[in-house]
Design an enzyme around this catalytic site. Structure first.
Site, mmCIF file in Angstrom:
data_model
loop_
_atom_site.group_PDB
_atom_site.id
_atom_site.type_symbol
_atom_site.label_atom_id
_atom_site.label_comp_id
_atom_site.label_asym_id
_atom_site.label_seq_id
_atom_site.Cartn_x
_atom_site.Cartn_y
_atom_site.Cartn_z
ATOM 1 N N HIS A 105 -63.478 56.200 -30.545
ATOM 2 C CA HIS A 105 -64.804 56.749 -30.289
ATOM 3 C C HIS A 105 -64.889 58.066 -31.061
ATOM 4 C CE1 HIS A 105 -68.348 58.175 -28.265
ATOM 5 N NE2 HIS A 105 -68.421 57.076 -27.537
ATOM 6 N N ARG A 133 -75.293 60.687 -30.036
ATOM 7 C CA ARG A 133 -75.612 60.383 -31.442
ATOM 8 C C ARG A 133 -76.843 59.494 -31.513
ATOM 9 N NH1 ARG A 133 -71.933 57.288 -33.901
ATOM 10 N NH2 ARG A 133 -70.819 56.838 -31.975
#
Ligand SMILES: Cc1cc2nc3c(=O)[nH]c(=O)nc-3n(C[C@H](O)[C@H](O)[C@H](O)COP(=O)(O)OP(=O)(O)OC[C@H]3O[C@@H](n4cnc5c(N)ncnc54)[C@H](O)[C@@H]3O)c2cc1C
Length: 587
Positions: A240, A262
């Protein structure tokens, strides 16, 4: 001295109480209420594992304009054409049913739009905003509701019980039960069962930076290997991009800041406070996790780093109020570590998050060993080379339910308690007892070996790999395994003996790390999460093959097998049918 062994029986035994384990228990009970069902778990039911940690949410095609075909294509393309297409299809189609079940039968409340429909947010790598969520703490909602339902039923709980070995029948052709350690007393317990579900949740906790819960140490995968089962796609470890970097001496380092940051438009900045994703991918910060993680490592290797050697995530341009409102949990987590996510910069580093690889299984959750079923992160083949954010909890809940139904039917049709192989039990107990008989280094060595393991995996089997590094890693992992064999523990109190459990954790992690390294060396191309700097090309999609690992005389043997394109071939799409077809707006 021979250790005492208690024995109990259950029609169905479920190992693990994450989304997969709890859904399996509920479905098995619903399908066949007359059967005895037990859930054995290393921690406390409902309080451990990664499903509880799910932040961002759950992918499912619900909204007009979306479709299960679109979700399927995103999953296949995100997985770089390595997923088993039947497993991926079942995931996306049953996710629709499962999310309704979560809301309407189990009582989950997910966030809603003003018109009352379920709110779905953006996640990276998807062509449609389809991630259902409860704020940014979705997993707590799901696991709390699941646990309440399990508590309310006649389902036996074996909490703080660690599974240590799958025990076959005397004839060796089926599973007879599971050897466990009651962690509260240190006693051995044999649970004989007609059907067993492996749902211990994988978990790449062998890397220096990692997100999964500490109770996960790949025990299920290690047990499956020792039972002769094959593991698929083990080189595919997902990193991640945004693990919190809060310094070397806090366990908060490595914990994940969710993908929705994001997705919502967060920026990644290097140590010089410059955005950099435009140099790596047209989708910028919304590129898939593998691409963003590699870009981050490239920036870090180029020395453009923050004071702690990482990078920054910045959300302030979206407005501090909005960030506080939409990402309350993340803002609080960062504040606990001295960072202002809403208005300032937070230091981040890629962190090992998820194993796409796992036990080879069929769409009804059966495995090559009769009586053993698998679901959730312990299973391999659903996600291929890369898991889309939001497809993890969908996978564990969809296949957990499938496994529950399948085990109930199997037990009714052909389940029987089989006589366990006494030699296998003795050998498994002897393996667990080894540190009490060893004469080598003391328990201090365990921490040192853990550090060594996490460094080897991070440096050589991490985000960017090559043949020389992987070969060195295999030698180093073998040395760690040997060193673990020599670690000596005082033969005293067994209740909550954490040094003993740490030792077993490391044994499982080292065994599975060896498989990851061997599979990574065998795949001489770069696909999804697996990047080889000496083989940077993806290889021909038409000739996509998956790795299949098993133990042969204690050595990892890797075979590669072609992916069957049962629904769509590279270069094709199901979407035109979906646009005109009735299934488009699966609701
Ligand atoms: C921080 C974080 C955030 C995430 N966010 C998302 C997200 O937003 N969306 C998404 O789709 N996915 C997300 N994931 C991934 C998701 O959590 C997993 O894909 C999924 O929940 C795994 O479910 P599971 O049931 O297979 O395993 P888990 O939920 O991890 O459960 C495993 C269980 O097995 C038990 N266990 C382990 N070893 C043993 C043993 N030897 N004996 C007995 N029991 C054992 C554990 O105690 C635990 O109860 C996230 C993961 C993490 C770590």
């Amino acid at each position: 001295m021979k250790r005492a062994l208690r024995e109990i029986h259950s029609d169905i035994l479920i190992l693990g109480s994450g989304g997969a384990g709890l859904f399996a228990a509920l479905h098995a009970h619903q399908s066949a209420p007359e059967l005895s069902i037990g859930v054995a778990v290393k921690g406390l039911l409902g309080k451990c594992g990664c499903t509880r940690m799910v932040q961002g949410g759950y992918n499912v095609a619900l909204a007009p304009g979306d479709s299960i075909e679109r979700h399927f294509m995103d999953t296949i393309e995100g997985g770089k054409w390595l997923p088993d297409q039947e497993l991926a299809w079942k995931l996306v189609s049953l996710a629709v049913e499962r999310i309704r079940e979560l809301e309407n039968e189990l009582g989950c409340f997910f966030d809603r739009n003003p018109d009352g429909t379920i709110h779905q947010k953006a996640f990276a790598g998807q062509s449609f905003d389809r991630t259902v969520h409860k704020g940014d703490l979705t997993g707590i909602e799901i696991i709390n509701r699941l646990a309440e339902q399990v508590w309310a039923r006649n389902i036996k709980r074996l909490e703080e019980h660690r599974a240590v070995e799958l025990i076959k029948s005397s004839s060796g052709d089926a599973l007879a039960g599971v050897l466990m350690i009651d962690m509260r007393s240190g006693e051995y317990l044999l649970v004989r069962a007609k059907a067993v579900l492996l749902a211990t949740g994988g978990g790449p906790t062998m890397y220096r930076y990692h997100t999964p819960s500490g109770d996960k140490s790949c025990d299920g995968l290690a047990m499956a290997l020792r039972a002769g089962l094959r593991l698929r796609d083990m080189e595919m470890v997902q990193f991640h991009p945004t693990g919190l970097l809060a310094g070397a001496h806090t366990r908060m380092t490595g914990t994940v800041l969710e993908e929705g940051l994001r997705g919502a438009g967060g920026y990644l900045l290097n140590g010089a406070h410059e955005r950099f994703m435009q140099h790596y991918d047209a989708k910028l910060e919304r590129a898939t996790r593998d691409i963003v993680s590699r870009a981050m490592v490239a920036e870090m290797r180029a020395g453009r780093v923050t004071p702690n050697g990482g990078l920054y995530i910045s959300m302030a341009h979206l407005g501090a109020e909005r960030v506080r409102r939409e990402f309350k949990g993340m803002v609080e987590r960062c504040a606990d570590c001295g960072f202002d996510l809403a208005g300032g910069l937070v230091e981040v580093v890629p962190t090992a998050h998820y194993m796409m690889g796992g036990v080879e299984f069929a769409a009804d959750c059966t495995t090559a060993l009769p009586g053993l079923f698998v679901a959730g992160e312990d299973s391999g083949g659903v996600h291929g080379a890369n898991r889309l954010g939001g497809n993890g909890v969908a996978n564990s809940t969809v296949y957990g339910g499938v496994a529950g139904d399948a085990m109930a039917a199997w037990v009714r049709a052909e389940g029987a308690l089989r006589a366990p192989d006494p030699t296998a039990i003795d050998e498994a107990i002897a393996r667990c007892e080894r540190p009490f008989a060893a004469r080598g280094a003391g328990h201090g060595a365990i921490e040192m070996l853990r550090e060594t393991l996490s460094g080897v995996m991070w440096d050589r089997v991490g985000i960017i790999r090559d043949a020389a590094g992987l070969a060195a890693a295999e030698r180093e992992l073998s040395a760690i395994d040997d060193a673990l064999e020599g670690v000596a523990l005082p033969d005293g109190e067994r209740a909550y003996n954490l040094s003993w459990h740490d030792w077993m954790n490391l044994k499982s992690l080292t065994q599975v790390s060896r498989v990851i390294a061997a599979a990574a060396r065998a795949r001489e191309e770069s696909r999804g999460a697996h990047f080889r700097s000496d083989f940077p090309e993806a290889g021909a999609l038409e000739r996509s093959a998956y790795t299949s690992a098993r133990l042969v005389d204690g050595t990892v043997a890797i075979a590669t097998k072609p992916v069957a394109f049962t629904r769509v071939r590279p270069g094709e799409t199901l979407l035109r049918d979906a646009v005109h077809g009735a299934a488009t707006d699966a609701a």
